[in-house]
Design an enzyme around this catalytic site. Structure first.
Site, short mmCIF file in Angstrom:
data_model
loop_
_atom_site.label_atom_id
_atom_site.label_comp_id
_atom_site.label_asym_id
_atom_site.label_seq_id
_atom_site.Cartn_x
_atom_site.Cartn_y
_atom_site.Cartn_z
N SER A 300 -22.71 -25.92 34.56
CA SER A 300 -23.12 -25.69 33.19
C SER A 300 -22.98 -26.94 32.32
CB SER A 300 -22.33 -24.50 32.62
OG SER A 300 -22.85 -24.05 31.40
N ASP A 311 -29.48 -39.66 34.23
CA ASP A 311 -30.87 -39.96 33.86
C ASP A 311 -30.99 -41.28 33.10
OD1 ASP A 311 -31.71 -37.71 35.10
OD2 ASP A 311 -32.46 -36.67 33.32
N LYS A 325 -26.04 -24.49 37.49
CA LYS A 325 -26.20 -23.49 36.43
C LYS A 325 -26.88 -24.15 35.23
CE LYS A 325 -23.80 -20.32 33.30
NZ LYS A 325 -24.36 -20.91 32.07
#
Length: 531
Positions: A300, A311, A325
């Site tokens: 999460s 990224d 998740k």
């Protein structure tokens, strides 16, 4: 006079009309209390689930608890949506919210039930119990007028000790064979999400977060500033076992690592418009080297933070594929004091990848995903550590990453599965390790307290062969045989017992200072961060 006569003529007619309307409305309401008359343009009918519940309560052969039946029906309905939408009964809501709130009201001790007696394992520094004189090794005899020796459970003792802040509770304790009475004034007890923050090597910091609660960002910033003041130039951020929590806390921490107005995460759902979260301030650690540790229990909000840093090529990810998740829940409080945590959107990393793993094969298959990874060799084999049928994306620097099943590490570290699982499982199941370590600490506290800090303890304390023989004998009382235990397993057990000893004295930070030198992920991180 004319007006009064007119009123006398119309008044009986008005009463008659009102009476007829009342009879019609009453008849309609009797037939269906959930459907108003067409006069008010309400046409909603009762759902079949409500009709069935009403009929069961009205006609069933035995007495039925409507709350239990209704709660079960709601929960079963939610499982058909996704694995993370959840109904929380009113009786459990405070406990569920407590972990995210970051505090509760109580006396500030950790305890363990050993041989039917509640033993104090640690006392919160500066907390109510320390102010009242409680010590590690104390044994609770009574809380108020309630005897707590014998048949006592953790839930029962917890309820007795907790209460409104400012209230008092009188306890009877056994200390070194003598009875002691202590009156404790309850207060707000923090539940820290930051377990450790220290310099693990010259110029390199280590921070361990176990969740994202309301206080996590504040705790993190305090530790970050402390370590920078000690000369930290590189950081290991440990999110292993961190199941997530409050998304905003993870976003704020990401902002400390990312410069400019870089996108951190965006959320979007069928009934929820796209919402972007960007870096918005000058961060404290935008330039230093950064390694982030993850495993299959990192989920999460942990994955949001890791995805953003990966990224933007801001951190190296070390460990194993994360849980996967990527669903956002919003909590709605219901009229009876219960709550609904409903999935309203998915979150996406800056490159556009969804981290959520598939759940189309049902809840049981979803819940057994980690076990399947173990059976398929994913926890020990880098080649199998991948997102099945995942979609490829590119980081800012052009590195390929995948969506659809968690965050893939840049450096894979296999789980340690070489230990004898049967013997070690029995040791943990019976609390043999923690019980022996606690008793050892109580009888050797002077020796352990002679060390100035956890670092000195890690270097200077070693179990003797006589200590190990005593542990083998102690385990045999729990019907656990350690005869012929492989040396690797013996080292595993003694390291953890040494860590627990440090935890009694220096809390969680001491525990990690003892275990980290032999931790494969930490050792790999230190190599990556070398100048």
């Amino acid at each position: 006079m004319k007006g009064k006569n007119t009123l006398k003529v119309w008044l009986p007619m008005l009463f008659s009309v009102m009476m007829i309307m009342g009879m019609v409305i009453g008849y309609k309401l009797r037939n269906n209390t959930q459907t108003a008359t067409s006069m008010f343009k309400f046409t909603q009918k009762r759902a079949p689930i409500q009709e069935v519940l009403d009929l069961v309560m009205l006609k069933y052969v035995d007495k039925v608890d409507s709350d239990t039946l209704g709660n079960a029906a709601i929960q079963d309905m939610l499982t058909k949506l996704d694995p993370h939408s959840n109904f929380i009964p009113a009786s459990h809501l405070a406990e569920v919210n407590e972990g995210l709130q970051g505090n509760f009201q109580g006396i500030g001790v950790e305890f363990q039930i050993f041989q039917d007696t509640v033993n104090v394992l640690s006392v919160l520094p500066g907390g109510p119990s320390e102010k009242a004189g409680l010590q590690v090794g104390d044994k609770f005899l009574k809380v108020g007028d309630t005897v707590v020796t014998g048949n006592i459970t953790s839930d029962k003792i917890r309820k007795l000790l907790r209460g409104p802040g400012g209230s008092t509770v009188t306890t009877s304790l056994l200390r070194n064979g003598h009875s002691v009475v202590a009156t404790i004034k309850r207060g707000i007890i923090p539940i820290p999400s930051l377990e450790a923050g220290y310099l693990i090597a010259p110029g390199t910091g280590y921070i361990k977060l176990n969740k994202f609660s309301e206080n996590t960002y504040e705790e993190f910033m305090g530790s970050l500033e402390k370590l920078q003041g000690q000369g930290m130039l590189a950081l290991i951020l440990d999110l292993r076992g961190n199941g997530g929590g409050i998304l905003g806390e993870a976003i704020d921490i990401a902002d400390e690592f990312l410069d400019g107005d870089k996108l951190i995460v965006f959320t979007e759902g069928n009934n929820t418009p796209k919402l972007e979260y960007h870096a918005k301030r000058k961060g404290l650690f935008e330039k230093g080297k950064l390694v982030l540790l993850m495993d299959e229990q990192s989920a999460s909000a942990s994955e949001v933070l890791a995805g953003a840093l990966q990224d933007w090529d801001r951190a190296e990810i070390v460990g194993r594929r994360s849980f996967g998740k990527g669903l956002v829940q919003e909590q709605y409080n219901l009229s009876d004091g219960s709550a609904l945590r409903l999935t309203i959107a998915r979150y996406y990393t800056p490159s556009g990848r969804s981290i959520q793993k598939p759940y189309d094969k049902g809840i049981d298959d979803y819940d057994n995903d980690i076990l399947k990874r173990y059976r398929h060799g994913e926890l020990v084999n880098a080649d199998s550590n991948k997102v099945a049928n995942g979609t490829a994306f590119k980081t800012n620097a052009g590195k390929t990453v995948y969506g659809g099943g968690g965050i893939m590490p840049d450096y894979f570290i296999a789980a340690d599965t070489s230990t004898g699982l049967n013997a070690l499982g029995a040791l943990y199941q019976n609390n043999t390790i923690s019980n022996f370590t606690y008793l050892y600490y109580v009888s050797h506290s002077t020796q352990i307290n002679s060390f100035d800090n956890a670092g000195a303890f890690e270097k200077g304390f070693n179990w003797s062969e006589q200590d190990w023989k005593k542990f083998v004998e102690f385990a045999s009382r729990d019907s656990i045989s350690l005869a012929g235990l492989p040396e690797n397993d013996k080292n595993y057990v003694t390291r953890r017992m040494k860590g627990l000893l440090a935890r009694f004295r220096w809390r969680n930070e001491g525990y990690y200072q003892v275990l980290n030198p032999s931790d494969e992920m930490v050792k790999k991180s230190l190599k990556i961060l070398q100048p």
